[in-house]
Design a protein around this motif. Structure first.
Motif, PDB file in Angstrom:
ATOM      1  N   PRO A  77       0.816  -1.220   0.000  1.00 48.82           N
ATOM      2  CA  PRO A  77       0.000   0.000   0.000  1.00 48.82           C
ATOM      3  C   PRO A  77       0.845   1.264   0.000  1.00 48.82           C
ATOM      4  CG  PRO A  77       0.119  -0.893   2.212  1.00 48.82           C
ATOM      5  CD  PRO A  77       0.898  -1.846   1.326  1.00 48.82           C
ATOM      6  N   VAL A  78       0.310   2.300  -0.601  1.00 47.42           N
ATOM      7  CA  VAL A  78       0.897   3.641  -0.516  1.00 47.42           C
ATOM      8  C   VAL A  78      -0.240   4.573  -0.122  1.00 47.42           C
ATOM      9  CG1 VAL A  78       2.292   5.408  -1.639  1.00 47.42           C
ATOM     10  CG2 VAL A  78       2.508   3.025  -2.352  1.00 47.42           C
ATOM     11  N   ALA A  79      -0.552   4.562   1.169  1.00 45.96           N
ATOM     12  CA  ALA A  79      -1.664   5.342   1.703  1.00 45.96           C
ATOM     13  C   ALA A  79      -1.123   6.308   2.755  1.00 45.96           C
ATOM     14  CB  ALA A  79      -2.722   4.399   2.279  1.00 45.96           C
ATOM     15  N   VAL A  80      -2.001   6.850   3.580  1.00 43.89           N
ATOM     16  CA  VAL A  80      -1.567   7.878   4.522  1.00 43.89           C
ATOM     17  C   VAL A  80      -0.562   7.334   5.537  1.00 43.89           C
ATOM     18  CG1 VAL A  80      -3.465   7.493   6.162  1.00 43.89           C
ATOM     19  CG2 VAL A  80      -2.417   9.770   5.984  1.00 43.89           C
ATOM     20  N   ASP A  81      -0.608   6.047   5.843  1.00 41.46           N
ATOM     21  CA  ASP A  81       0.386   5.483   6.764  1.00 41.46           C
ATOM     22  C   ASP A  81       1.779   5.490   6.160  1.00 41.46           C
ATOM     23  OD1 ASP A  81      -1.214   4.971   8.967  1.00 41.46           O
ATOM     24  OD2 ASP A  81      -1.835   3.001   8.222  1.00 41.46           O
ATOM     25  N   GLN A  82       1.861   5.415   4.824  1.00 39.99           N
ATOM     26  CA  GLN A  82       3.164   5.418   4.146  1.00 39.99           C
ATOM     27  C   GLN A  82       3.573   6.844   3.734  1.00 39.99           C
ATOM     28  OE1 GLN A  82       0.649   3.063   3.208  1.00 39.99           O
ATOM     29  NE2 GLN A  82       1.640   1.680   4.659  1.00 39.99           N
ATOM     30  N   GLY A  90      -7.627  12.413  -0.184  1.00 38.16           N
ATOM     31  CA  GLY A  90      -8.613  11.528  -0.794  1.00 38.16           C
ATOM     32  C   GLY A  90      -8.098  10.649  -1.912  1.00 38.16           C
ATOM     33  N   ILE A  91      -6.845  10.216  -1.835  1.00 34.70           N
ATOM     34  CA  ILE A  91      -6.277   9.376  -2.891  1.00 34.70           C
ATOM     35  C   ILE A  91      -5.162   8.524  -2.324  1.00 34.70           C
ATOM     36  CG2 ILE A  91      -4.542  11.052  -3.641  1.00 34.70           C
ATOM     37  CD1 ILE A  91      -5.165  10.198  -6.537  1.00 34.70           C
ATOM     38  N   SER A  92      -4.961   7.323  -2.901  1.00 35.69           N
ATOM     39  CA  SER A  92      -3.854   6.462  -2.511  1.00 35.69           C
ATOM     40  C   SER A  92      -3.586   5.469  -3.633  1.00 35.69           C
ATOM     41  CB  SER A  92      -4.155   5.722  -1.200  1.00 35.69           C
ATOM     42  OG  SER A  92      -5.315   4.923  -1.322  1.00 35.69           O
ATOM     43  N   LEU A  93      -2.522   4.687  -3.450  1.00 35.15           N
ATOM     44  CA  LEU A  93      -2.110   3.690  -4.442  1.00 35.15           C
ATOM     45  C   LEU A  93      -1.831   2.361  -3.755  1.00 35.15           C
ATOM     46  CD1 LEU A  93       0.578   5.484  -6.675  1.00 35.15           C
ATOM     47  CD2 LEU A  93      -1.650   4.661  -7.449  1.00 35.15           C
ATOM     48  N   ALA A  94      -1.737   1.307  -4.561  1.00 36.56           N
ATOM     49  CA  ALA A  94      -1.253   0.028  -4.059  1.00 36.56           C
ATOM     50  C   ALA A  94      -0.645  -0.741  -5.216  1.00 36.56           C
ATOM     51  CB  ALA A  94      -2.385  -0.783  -3.432  1.00 36.56           C
ATOM     52  N   ARG A  95       0.410  -1.483  -4.922  1.00 36.51           N
ATOM     53  CA  ARG A  95       0.965  -2.424  -5.881  1.00 36.51           C
ATOM     54  C   ARG A  95       0.491  -3.807  -5.489  1.00 36.51           C
ATOM     55  NH1 ARG A  95       6.759  -3.527  -8.692  1.00 36.51           N
ATOM     56  NH2 ARG A  95       6.439  -5.779  -9.044  1.00 36.51           N
ATOM     57  N   LEU A  96      -0.011  -4.577  -6.467  1.00 37.88           N
ATOM     58  CA  LEU A  96      -0.516  -5.922  -6.224  1.00 37.88           C
ATOM     59  C   LEU A  96       0.324  -6.919  -7.014  1.00 37.88           C
ATOM     60  CD1 LEU A  96      -3.032  -3.739  -6.445  1.00 37.88           C
ATOM     61  CD2 LEU A  96      -4.375  -5.751  -5.880  1.00 37.88           C
ATOM     62  N   ASP A  97       0.966  -7.852  -6.313  1.00 37.73           N
ATOM     63  CA  ASP A  97       1.795  -8.880  -6.944  1.00 37.73           C
ATOM     64  C   ASP A  97       1.133 -10.245  -6.801  1.00 37.73           C
ATOM     65  OD1 ASP A  97       4.534  -7.694  -7.826  1.00 37.73           O
ATOM     66  OD2 ASP A  97       4.121  -6.766  -5.884  1.00 37.73           O
TER      67      ASP A  97
END
Length: 215
Positions: A77-82, A90-97
């Motif tokens: 995840p690349v959200a507020v914790d990162q 109001g936006i974030s990302l995630a990489r899914l493998d």
């Protein structure tokens, strides 16, 4: 008389619609202060004078996640914790493998719509609408394909190929949340009664106990 009444009705409708949406930002940014004792819906803001460029930065999305697990998948995840600078944006990302035939099981994001983009591999995706109906929309995605999962609906991603795959997801929340259906139902703490689950899934208590043991 009809004109003023219609005008007032339109104003009321517009006001209701405006109140239903997320509030506008009141400043350029609100970097999350993880050390604040203030409990708010989100995170309190850091003093802008202490903010640095690193508060808006994340490194490592080029690295595959560890898929050596029962599901054969990994989410980075690349959200507020990162990135604390995502707070209120109001936006974030995630990489899914995905390992070959890896699965991200049915789950929901209670606070976000997800825009899923395949970068390598062939991935079967699907989501299910709410009651009544529970209609499933499903499609096989290949490199460069994009699919949207509406906010709050149960969805999944399954690598149907014999090679590894990965994708990037954009999410419409800085903190989208995730509820993995199998984990929530069979792995809650304390556990849901096996009698309740047996009746809900129309199976024996022994079957429920066997599934719960895996979580």
């Amino acid at each position: 008389m009809d004109g003023p009444i219609i005008f007032l009705a339109l104003v009321a409708l517009a006001s209701t619609a405006a109140m239903a949406s997320d509030p506008s930002q009141l400043q350029d940014f609100c970097v999350a202060d993880k050390n604040s004792a203030v409990f708010v819906n989100g995170f309190a803001c850091k003093d802008p004078n202490t903010v640095t460029a690193d508060n808006f930065f994340f490194s490592g999305l080029d690295k595959p996640g560890n898929t050596s697990n029962a599901g054969g998948s990994s989410v980075t995840p690349v959200a507020v914790d990162q990135i604390p600078g995502l707070n209120t944006l109001g936006i974030s990302l995630a990489r899914l493998d995905f390992a070959p035939y890896g699965l991200i099981p049915p789950h929901t994001h209670p606070r976000a719509t997800e825009l899923f983009t395949v970068l390598e591999g062939s991935i079967l995706v699907g989501f299910v609408t709410s009651n009544p109906g529970n209609k499933q929309f499903t499609k096989v995605l290949n490199k460069g394909d994009v699919f949207v999962f509406p906010q709050g609906l149960i969805h999944y991603q399954y690598n149907i190929g014999a090679t590894s795959a990965f994708a990037i997801s954009g999410l419409s929340s800085q903190n989208p949340g995730v509820i993995l259906v199998p984990n929530a139902v069979f792995g809650s703490t304390p556990p849901i009664s096996d009698e309740v689950l047996a009746k809900a899934f129309q199976v024996s208590k022994q079957t429920v106990d066997m599934i719960q043991a895996k979580f």
